[in-house]
Design an enzyme around this catalytic site. Structure first.
Site, PDB file in Angstrom:
ATOM      1  N   HIS A 172       1.068  -1.367   0.219  1.00  0.00           N
ATOM      2  CA  HIS A 172      -0.314  -0.089   0.534  1.00  0.00           C
ATOM      3  C   HIS A 172       0.985   1.127   0.156  1.00  0.00           C
ATOM      4  O   HIS A 172       2.298   1.280   0.425  1.00  0.00           O
ATOM      5  CB  HIS A 172      -0.768   0.031   1.682  1.00  0.00           C
ATOM      6  CG  HIS A 172      -0.356  -0.243   2.558  1.00  0.00           C
ATOM      7  ND1 HIS A 172       0.499   1.178   3.056  1.00  0.00           N
ATOM      8  CD2 HIS A 172      -0.053  -0.820   3.665  1.00  0.00           C
ATOM      9  CE1 HIS A 172       1.096   0.706   4.609  1.00  0.00           C
ATOM     10  NE2 HIS A 172       0.656  -0.417   4.711  1.00  0.00           N
ATOM     11  N   ASP A 293      -1.045 -19.588  12.900  1.00  0.00           N
ATOM     12  CA  ASP A 293       0.462 -19.633  13.688  1.00  0.00           C
ATOM     13  C   ASP A 293      -0.178 -19.227  14.333  1.00  0.00           C
ATOM     14  O   ASP A 293      -0.073 -18.436  15.120  1.00  0.00           O
ATOM     15  CB  ASP A 293       1.212 -19.745  12.773  1.00  0.00           C
ATOM     16  CG  ASP A 293       2.372 -20.459  12.961  1.00  0.00           C
ATOM     17  OD1 ASP A 293       3.011 -20.711  13.792  1.00  0.00           O
ATOM     18  OD2 ASP A 293       2.842 -20.648  12.166  1.00  0.00           O
ATOM     19  N   SER A 308       2.844  -5.079   6.969  1.00  0.00           N
ATOM     20  CA  SER A 308       2.651  -4.760   5.939  1.00  0.00           C
ATOM     21  C   SER A 308       3.508  -5.049   4.259  1.00  0.00           C
ATOM     22  O   SER A 308       4.539  -4.698   4.568  1.00  0.00           O
ATOM     23  CB  SER A 308       2.195  -2.897   5.764  1.00  0.00           C
ATOM     24  OG  SER A 308       1.021  -2.536   6.086  1.00  0.00           O
TER      25      SER A 308
END
Length: 348
Positions: A172, A293, A308
């Site tokens: 992003h 996980d 990110s």
């Protein structure tokens, strides 16, 4: 991308019917049609991209092209009077290019209180305003606006392309924290980083990776800040460029893994589940993912800021990158497809 064999067959049927009778017999026409079909299929076959999934955090410093107006105080300030708005980018002052907040202040002092032309970009469109600065109590010429010229933070490199030296990160864009607008790109680079601590995410509160990065040594320059990630180049001997390249593929619903650096320099793979695909969704939200996980949940609570760009791997292919976390549930978030991210990087 794929070749639709049935469509190719139909095209050949038409070609075969249009071949005139005469010296060219039907059998030869059929062979010619099949050869043309094979040639078309080979021409349309895409080149398989192979990229190295990275998953390591980096420091990011980004300098704007011009200065961004991030806040306007209440009252009749010169900035408000001339029509400046939050989110405007001032690119020229008095005919001179604006390169930083300090240099912009110098230009204002140079022009004094006379009417001064400001060239701005408003949502990407150029506009000229005329401002009359005022002197404050210290005698400094001001227009009454908070401005910003740079940002720094931590994020994750998604991929390195050994064929071109290009990399992509974040999945992003870097946006201004006050205006939430994409920072206009001027220049920037990524820096070595290690994760020193983690603020775990919880319901209603996003967690974050806390790292140190070395401001004195750049790993590589940035070339673009887009809605689908930041992009640049790395030298082939960079440690981030090491590793096995994987083919690029499409995500499907089901088990997958992400590569993430949530402690020190270590990059590990963690299990996730792709819950839903949302093709062509905006803002890097083309798939919904869930962290399954237990080690990652214990360490971070799920997805946190700084992750990110963590590459998503499924069935031996690089299929996307982590982009967002759900505030209501830190174990869930969104991802961008690798195809979308690559297209953004190639079109800068």
């Amino acid at each position: 991308m794929y070749v639709n064999f049935a469509a190719c067959q139909r095209s050949d049927d038409l070609l075969y019917e249009e071949i005139p009778k005469g010296p060219l017999r039907h059998g030869a026409a059929l062979v010619l049609a099949l050869l043309l079909c094979t040639t078309a299929a080979l021409a349309a076959e895409p080149v398989q991209r192979s990229l190295i999934p990275v998953g390591h955090t980096v420091g990011v410093k980004l300098f704007a092209r011009g200065v961004v107006v991030v806040k306007l105080p209440e009252g009749g300030t010169p900035a408000r009077t001339c029509g400046l708005k939050t989110g405007d980018v001032i690119v020229e002052c008095g005919g001179e290019a604006v390169t930083s907040t300090e240099q912009f202040q110098s230009l204002l002092q140079k022009n004094g209180t006379d009417a001064t032309a400001l060239e701005i970009k408003r949502q990407g469109s150029p506009l000229t305003l005329s401002v009359e600065p005022e002197r404050n109590e210290q005698g400094i010429c001001c227009i009454g606006a908070w401005i910003r010229d740079s940002m720094a933070g931590i994020g994750t490199v998604t991929y390195y392309d050994p064929a071109t030296g290009a990399f992509g990160a974040l999945g992003h864009g870097i946006t201004d924290g006050d205006t939430m607008a994409l920072m206009p790109f001027g220049s920037g680079s990524i820096l070595p980083s290690t994760v020193k601590a983690v603020k775990k995410g919880s319901s209603g509160s996003a967690g974050e990776l806390r790292g140190n990065f070395d401001l004195s040594g750049d790993l590589g320059p940035l070339c673009a800040n887009t809605d689908c990630g930041i992009f640049g180049t790395l030298p082939a001997d960079c440690t981030l460029a090491a590793g096995e390249a994987l083919p690029v593929g499409d995500a499907v619903e089901g088990p997958a893994t992400i590569r993430a650096n949530v402690s020190g320099d270590e990059v590990r793979e963690y299990a996730v589940e792709i819950l839903k695909r949302l093709p062509n969704a905006s803002d890097g939200r083309e798939m919904v993912i869930s962290v399954t996980d237990p080690d990652l949940i214990a360490a971070t609570g799920g997805i946190v800021q700084g992750m990110s760009g963590s590459p998503i791997i499924q069935n031996g292919k690089l299929v996307g990158a982590v982009t967002h976390v759900l505030l209501s549930d830190a174990t869930k978030g969104y991802g961008i497809s690798m195809e979308t991210m690559l297209n953004a990087g190639e079109n800068v």
